[in-house]
Design an enzyme around this catalytic site. Structure first.
Site, PDB file in Angstrom:
ATOM      1  N   ASN A  44       0.842  -1.195   0.000  1.00 19.07           N
ATOM      2  CA  ASN A  44       0.000   0.000   0.000  1.00 19.07           C
ATOM      3  C   ASN A  44       0.877   1.245   0.000  1.00 19.07           C
ATOM      4  O   ASN A  44       1.943   1.283   0.626  1.00 19.07           O
ATOM      5  CB  ASN A  44      -1.007   0.000   1.161  1.00 19.07           C
TER       6      ASN A  44
ATOM      7  N   GLU B 206       0.379   5.265   0.554  1.00 24.71           N
ATOM      8  CA  GLU B 206      -0.574   6.285   0.993  1.00 24.71           C
ATOM      9  C   GLU B 206      -0.171   7.669   0.480  1.00 24.71           C
ATOM     10  O   GLU B 206       0.915   7.849  -0.093  1.00 24.71           O
ATOM     11  CB  GLU B 206      -0.680   6.253   2.524  1.00 24.71           C
TER      12      GLU B 206
ATOM     13  N   CYS C  62      -4.024   0.566  -2.628  1.00 24.80           N
ATOM     14  CA  CYS C  62      -3.881  -0.651  -1.825  1.00 24.80           C
ATOM     15  C   CYS C  62      -2.797  -1.563  -2.409  1.00 24.80           C
ATOM     16  O   CYS C  62      -2.476  -1.495  -3.606  1.00 24.80           O
ATOM     17  CB  CYS C  62      -5.194  -1.429  -1.805  1.00 24.80           C
TER      18      CYS C  62
ATOM     19  N   GLU D 170      -2.941  -4.753  -3.050  1.00 17.74           N
ATOM     20  CA  GLU D 170      -3.441  -5.678  -4.075  1.00 17.74           C
ATOM     21  C   GLU D 170      -3.475  -5.010  -5.446  1.00 17.74           C
ATOM     22  O   GLU D 170      -3.084  -5.595  -6.453  1.00 17.74           O
ATOM     23  CB  GLU D 170      -4.866  -6.152  -3.725  1.00 17.74           C
TER      24      GLU D 170
ATOM     25  N   CYS E  25     -10.216  -4.920   0.180  1.00 22.72           N
ATOM     26  CA  CYS E  25     -11.333  -3.973   0.197  1.00 22.72           C
ATOM     27  C   CYS E  25     -12.199  -4.185  -1.054  1.00 22.72           C
ATOM     28  O   CYS E  25     -11.815  -4.911  -1.982  1.00 22.72           O
ATOM     29  CB  CYS E  25     -10.816  -2.541   0.268  1.00 22.72           C
TER      30      CYS E  25
ATOM     31  N   CYS F  81     -10.558  -3.327  -4.480  1.00 24.53           N
ATOM     32  CA  CYS F  81      -9.582  -4.340  -4.930  1.00 24.53           C
ATOM     33  C   CYS F  81     -10.296  -5.595  -5.422  1.00 24.53           C
ATOM     34  O   CYS F  81      -9.880  -6.200  -6.415  1.00 24.53           O
ATOM     35  CB  CYS F  81      -8.609  -4.676  -3.807  1.00 24.53           C
TER      36      CYS F  81
HETATM   37  N1  THU Z   1      -5.338  -1.347   2.349  1.00 27.08           N
HETATM   38  C1  THU Z   1      -4.765  -2.227   1.464  1.00 27.08           C
HETATM   39  O1  THU Z   1      -3.586  -2.092   1.092  1.00 27.08           O
HETATM   40  N2  THU Z   1      -5.520  -3.241   0.985  1.00 27.08           N
HETATM   41  C2  THU Z   1      -6.830  -3.438   1.306  1.00 27.08           C
HETATM   42  O2  THU Z   1      -7.483  -4.265   0.689  1.00 27.08           O
HETATM   43  C3  THU Z   1      -7.424  -2.684   2.414  1.00 27.08           C
HETATM   44  C4  THU Z   1      -6.706  -1.447   2.802  1.00 27.08           C
HETATM   45  C5  THU Z   1      -4.534  -0.231   2.847  1.00 27.08           C
HETATM   46  C6  THU Z   1      -4.971   1.113   2.340  1.00 27.08           C
HETATM   47  C7  THU Z   1      -4.462   2.030   3.415  1.00 27.08           C
HETATM   48  O3  THU Z   1      -3.122   2.376   3.124  1.00 27.08           O
HETATM   49  C8  THU Z   1      -4.471   1.183   4.680  1.00 27.08           C
HETATM   50  O4  THU Z   1      -4.614  -0.157   4.241  1.00 27.08           O
HETATM   51  C9  THU Z   1      -5.582   1.527   5.634  1.00 27.08           C
HETATM   52  O5  THU Z   1      -6.799   1.524   4.996  1.00 27.08           O
END
Ligand code: THU
Length: 135
Positions: free
Chosen positions: A45, A47, A56, A58, A89, A92
């Protein structure tokens, strides 16, 4: 998929998690995407101070693979911070539905792998909307 192969893919997701850029949530996620040809794409991930611009793990892995011309996928392993397995999520799951069959395996775990889950895409995204609906 054998237990050994799942562990191997989870190892690669764990390795990818170390690349996470997550200063805002401190929730680090790593993913390892297994292509039908046996190659693996890792993602983390990433940000952003403008939170909605976060990507994310994935989708990071999926987009790297698609950019490289991969279109067929077998499985993805995902590891995140926290107590429970890091389920993908909704966005994804939808991106997976664009490229993956309903049997595509999603292997999720928490950091110390005391909780691991293996599900198909159809189980995590039933009655999905996808390319078939636009034919
Ligand atoms: N996140 C992911 O990398 N994958 C997911 O499927 C759910 C959320 C990350 C996004 C963000 O950087 C952190 O988790 C908190 O939401």
């Amino acid at each position: 998929m054998t237990a050994e192969k799942k562990e191997w893919l989870l190892d690669l997701a764990q390795e990818a998690r170390a690349r996470s850029y997550s200063p805002y949530s401190n929730y680090a996620v790593g993913a390892a995407l297994l292509c039908a040809d046996g190659t693996v794409y890792q993602g983390c991930n990433i940000e952003n101070a403008s939170f909605g611009d976060t990507v994310c793990a994935e989708r990071c892995a999926m987009f790297k693979a698609v950019y490289d011309g991969k279109r067929e996928f077998t499985a993805i392993a995902v590891i995140g911070s926290g107590e429970s397995p890091a389920f993908p999520c909704g966005i994804c799951r939808q991106v997976m539905a664009e490229f993956c069959e309903k049997e595509f395996l999603i292997i999720t775990a928490n950091c110390d792998r005391t909780a691991v889950s293996t599900d198909t895409l159809a189980e995590l995204l039933p009655h999905s909307f996808g390319p078939k609906d636009l034919l």
